[in-house]
Write a protein that holds these residues in place. Structure first.
Motif, PDB file in Angstrom:
ATOM      1  N   ALA A 186      20.914  14.327  -1.336  1.00 44.10           N
ATOM      2  CA  ALA A 186      21.122  14.310   0.122  1.00 44.10           C
ATOM      3  C   ALA A 186      20.239  13.259   0.783  1.00 44.10           C
ATOM      4  CB  ALA A 186      20.829  15.688   0.702  1.00 44.10           C
ATOM      5  N   ILE A 187      18.984  13.172   0.364  1.00 36.77           N
ATOM      6  CA  ILE A 187      18.078  12.172   0.927  1.00 36.77           C
ATOM      7  C   ILE A 187      18.567  10.765   0.577  1.00 36.77           C
ATOM      8  CG2 ILE A 187      15.744  11.211   0.779  1.00 36.77           C
ATOM      9  CD1 ILE A 187      15.859  13.731   2.430  1.00 36.77           C
ATOM     10  N   GLY A 188      19.016  10.571  -0.648  1.00 40.67           N
ATOM     11  CA  GLY A 188      19.544   9.266  -1.043  1.00 40.67           C
ATOM     12  C   GLY A 188      20.768   8.878  -0.236  1.00 40.67           C
ATOM     13  N   PHE A 189      21.695   9.820  -0.061  1.00 41.68           N
ATOM     14  CA  PHE A 189      22.918   9.548   0.692  1.00 41.68           C
ATOM     15  C   PHE A 189      22.596   9.217   2.151  1.00 41.68           C
ATOM     16  CE2 PHE A 189      26.711  10.970   3.091  1.00 41.68           C
ATOM     17  CZ  PHE A 189      27.670  10.165   2.484  1.00 41.68           C
ATOM     18  N   ALA A 190      21.711  10.013   2.757  1.00 42.87           N
ATOM     19  CA  ALA A 190      21.321   9.759   4.146  1.00 42.87           C
ATOM     20  C   ALA A 190      20.617   8.414   4.277  1.00 42.87           C
ATOM     21  CB  ALA A 190      20.415  10.878   4.647  1.00 42.87           C
ATOM     22  N   SER A 191      19.810   8.061   3.285  1.00 44.93           N
ATOM     23  CA  SER A 191      19.131   6.763   3.309  1.00 44.93           C
ATOM     24  C   SER A 191      20.138   5.629   3.223  1.00 44.93           C
ATOM     25  CB  SER A 191      18.131   6.668   2.150  1.00 44.93           C
ATOM     26  OG  SER A 191      17.106   7.635   2.286  1.00 44.93           O
ATOM     27  N   GLY A 192      21.193   5.827   2.444  1.00 43.49           N
ATOM     28  CA  GLY A 192      22.242   4.819   2.362  1.00 43.49           C
ATOM     29  C   GLY A 192      22.963   4.637   3.689  1.00 43.49           C
ATOM     30  N   GLY A 207      14.049   3.109   3.531  1.00 39.70           N
ATOM     31  CA  GLY A 207      12.846   3.679   2.946  1.00 39.70           C
ATOM     32  C   GLY A 207      12.226   4.859   3.664  1.00 39.70           C
ATOM     33  N   ALA A 208      12.478   5.018   4.963  1.00 41.03           N
ATOM     34  CA  ALA A 208      11.718   5.989   5.753  1.00 41.03           C
ATOM     35  C   ALA A 208      11.947   7.434   5.307  1.00 41.03           C
ATOM     36  CB  ALA A 208      12.056   5.830   7.228  1.00 41.03           C
ATOM     37  N   LEU A 209      13.197   7.836   5.114  1.00 39.27           N
ATOM     38  CA  LEU A 209      13.467   9.216   4.724  1.00 39.27           C
ATOM     39  C   LEU A 209      12.922   9.524   3.337  1.00 39.27           C
ATOM     40  CD1 LEU A 209      17.103   9.922   6.020  1.00 39.27           C
ATOM     41  CD2 LEU A 209      14.938  10.770   6.942  1.00 39.27           C
ATOM     42  N   VAL A 210      13.000   8.553   2.433  1.00 38.61           N
ATOM     43  CA  VAL A 210      12.451   8.746   1.091  1.00 38.61           C
ATOM     44  C   VAL A 210      10.934   8.931   1.178  1.00 38.61           C
ATOM     45  CG1 VAL A 210      12.229   7.758  -1.226  1.00 38.61           C
ATOM     46  CG2 VAL A 210      14.313   7.380   0.088  1.00 38.61           C
ATOM     47  N   GLY A 211      10.291   8.153   2.047  1.00 42.29           N
ATOM     48  CA  GLY A 211       8.857   8.296   2.231  1.00 42.29           C
ATOM     49  C   GLY A 211       8.485   9.657   2.785  1.00 42.29           C
ATOM     50  N   MET A 212       9.251  10.135   3.755  1.00 38.99           N
ATOM     51  CA  MET A 212       8.994  11.452   4.322  1.00 38.99           C
ATOM     52  C   MET A 212       9.183  12.546   3.274  1.00 38.99           C
ATOM     53  SD  MET A 212      10.812  13.388   7.556  1.00 38.99           S
ATOM     54  CE  MET A 212      12.197  13.921   6.541  1.00 38.99           C
ATOM     55  N   ILE A 240      13.936   0.685  -3.057  1.00 37.08           N
ATOM     56  CA  ILE A 240      14.123  -0.269  -1.966  1.00 37.08           C
ATOM     57  C   ILE A 240      14.507  -1.637  -2.507  1.00 37.08           C
ATOM     58  CG2 ILE A 240      12.975  -1.458  -0.065  1.00 37.08           C
ATOM     59  CD1 ILE A 240      11.268   1.063   0.316  1.00 37.08           C
ATOM     60  N   ALA A 241      13.893  -2.058  -3.626  1.00 35.39           N
ATOM     61  CA  ALA A 241      14.213  -3.366  -4.204  1.00 35.39           C
ATOM     62  C   ALA A 241      15.691  -3.458  -4.589  1.00 35.39           C
ATOM     63  CB  ALA A 241      13.334  -3.630  -5.429  1.00 35.39           C
ATOM     64  N   ILE A 242      16.207  -2.413  -5.220  1.00 38.30           N
ATOM     65  CA  ILE A 242      17.612  -2.421  -5.629  1.00 38.30           C
ATOM     66  C   ILE A 242      18.530  -2.438  -4.415  1.00 38.30           C
ATOM     67  CG2 ILE A 242      19.420  -1.075  -6.780  1.00 38.30           C
ATOM     68  CD1 ILE A 242      17.208  -0.077  -8.711  1.00 38.30           C
ATOM     69  N   MET A 243      18.209  -1.624  -3.410  1.00 38.59           N
ATOM     70  CA  MET A 243      19.045  -1.585  -2.216  1.00 38.59           C
ATOM     71  C   MET A 243      18.988  -2.911  -1.458  1.00 38.59           C
ATOM     72  SD  MET A 243      20.426   1.284  -2.600  1.00 38.59           S
ATOM     73  CE  MET A 243      21.431   1.184  -1.123  1.00 38.59           C
ATOM     74  N   GLN A 244      17.832  -3.579  -1.453  1.00 41.90           N
ATOM     75  CA  GLN A 244      17.738  -4.884  -0.795  1.00 41.90           C
ATOM     76  C   GLN A 244      18.547  -5.927  -1.559  1.00 41.90           C
ATOM     77  OE1 GLN A 244      16.965  -4.533   1.997  1.00 41.90           O
ATOM     78  NE2 GLN A 244      14.810  -4.350   2.519  1.00 41.90           N
ATOM     79  N   ALA A 245      18.563  -5.818  -2.881  1.00 42.17           N
ATOM     80  CA  ALA A 245      19.374  -6.750  -3.667  1.00 42.17           C
ATOM     81  C   ALA A 245      20.856  -6.610  -3.313  1.00 42.17           C
ATOM     82  CB  ALA A 245      19.155  -6.503  -5.162  1.00 42.17           C
ATOM     83  N   LEU A 246      21.308  -5.360  -3.127  1.00 43.20           N
ATOM     84  CA  LEU A 246      22.692  -5.134  -2.716  1.00 43.20           C
ATOM     85  C   LEU A 246      22.939  -5.670  -1.311  1.00 43.20           C
ATOM     86  CD1 LEU A 246      23.193  -1.487  -4.061  1.00 43.20           C
ATOM     87  CD2 LEU A 246      24.021  -3.619  -5.077  1.00 43.20           C
ATOM     88  N   ILE A 275       0.831  -1.203   0.000  1.00 42.65           N
ATOM     89  CA  ILE A 275       0.000   0.000   0.000  1.00 42.65           C
ATOM     90  C   ILE A 275       0.866   1.254   0.000  1.00 42.65           C
ATOM     91  CG2 ILE A 275      -1.644   1.370   1.329  1.00 42.65           C
ATOM     92  CD1 ILE A 275      -2.898  -1.182   2.328  1.00 42.65           C
ATOM     93  N   ALA A 276       1.809   1.331   0.946  1.00 39.74           N
ATOM     94  CA  ALA A 276       2.577   2.557   1.145  1.00 39.74           C
ATOM     95  C   ALA A 276       3.850   2.627   0.308  1.00 39.74           C
ATOM     96  CB  ALA A 276       2.935   2.715   2.617  1.00 39.74           C
ATOM     97  N   GLY A 277       4.366   1.480  -0.134  1.00 38.44           N
ATOM     98  CA  GLY A 277       5.596   1.474  -0.915  1.00 38.44           C
ATOM     99  C   GLY A 277       6.841   1.208  -0.092  1.00 38.44           C
TER     100      GLY A 277
END
Length: 243
Positions: free
Chosen positions: A134-140, A150-155, A175-181, A21-23
């Motif tokens: 910046a959001i991508g880097f912080a999420s990493g 996923g949380a910061l991207v969702g916000m 999220i799928a790509i990051m989970q694969a890594l 639902i939320a992604g």
């Protein structure tokens, strides 16, 4: 073994429903259920593999709407952030950083839900390449610390007022790509035991059912309803990071 399989399936069904639902939030919801009764070393690989399956299906469902250039910016900067997260985890201040992010999510979600309840017009922010990076880097970094990609991207998606379909089209492939890594990293460190693979395999029917139910619910959920679900999961995410 079969008792564990039933628990994994139950947690996976609920987590898949919420994430579809939320992604995002598969790992969050699944961990909240399963870590109460199972060891983290066993739960981690099961949740990561389950998340990849769910987000992969979700990605296929929104494949025509994926913003590829923006997605690769997120993936690239997040990948750069992961080693910093791992270093922070090794050095010790990880808990303080995670708690700080938890406070941010709780404050943001609570404030925004209050504005909705008071029928106040939400403030919107436009995305730029710099803010996305910046959001991508912080999420990493958060991914390296504990898999919280996923949380910061969702916000950030909510801050921009992105429509539900656009939000899922960005978050689910990211999220799928990051989970694969993450799976590659877990495989090299020996987390994929025969038991973890067996439990994941037995949970596949529950994953598929939860994903199907979540995708159907998401199609019929109005934009405001989607936003409430997203904010609710962000609030729960923040609280879980503080506990």
């Amino acid at each position: 073994m079969w008792a564990d399989a039933l628990l994994i399936s139950a947690g996976s069904l609920l987590a898949a429903f919420c994430a579809s639902i939320a992604g995002f939030a598969f790992v969050l919801v699944g961990a909240a259920v399963l870590l109460q009764v199972m060891a983290p070393a066993l739960v981690a690989p099961v949740l990561v593999m389950g998340s990849l399956i769910v987000q992969g299906i979700g990605t296929y469902a929104v494949r025509d709407h994926i913003p590829w250039r923006r997605l690769w910016l997120y993936v690239g900067t997040a990948t750069l952030g992961v080693p910093f997260g791992l270093a922070i985890l090794a050095l010790g201040p990880a808990r303080a950083i995670v708690a700080g992010v938890g406070v941010l999510l709780v404050v943001y979600a609570s404030y925004t839900l209050a504005r909705i309840a008071l029928r106040m017009t939400p403030a919107r922010r436009a995305a730029t390449t710099a803010t996305d990076a910046a959001i991508g880097f912080a999420s990493g970094i958060l991914g390296g610390i504990g898999g919280y990609v996923g949380a910061l991207v969702g916000m950030w998606a909510d801050v921009q007022g992105m429509p539900p379909q656009d939000t899922r089209a960005l978050m689910q492939p990211f999220i799928a790509i990051m989970q694969a890594l993450t799976i590659i990293g877990l495989a090299f460190t020996g987390f994929f035991t025969a038991e973890a693979i067996f439990l994941t395999a037995t949970a596949v029917p529950a994953l598929l059912l939860g994903t199907w139910l979540g995708l159907r619910a998401g199609k019929h959920l109005p934009a405001q309803g989607f936003r409430l679900v997203l904010l609710g999961l962000l609030l729960v995410s923040g609280i879980s990071l503080l506990i």
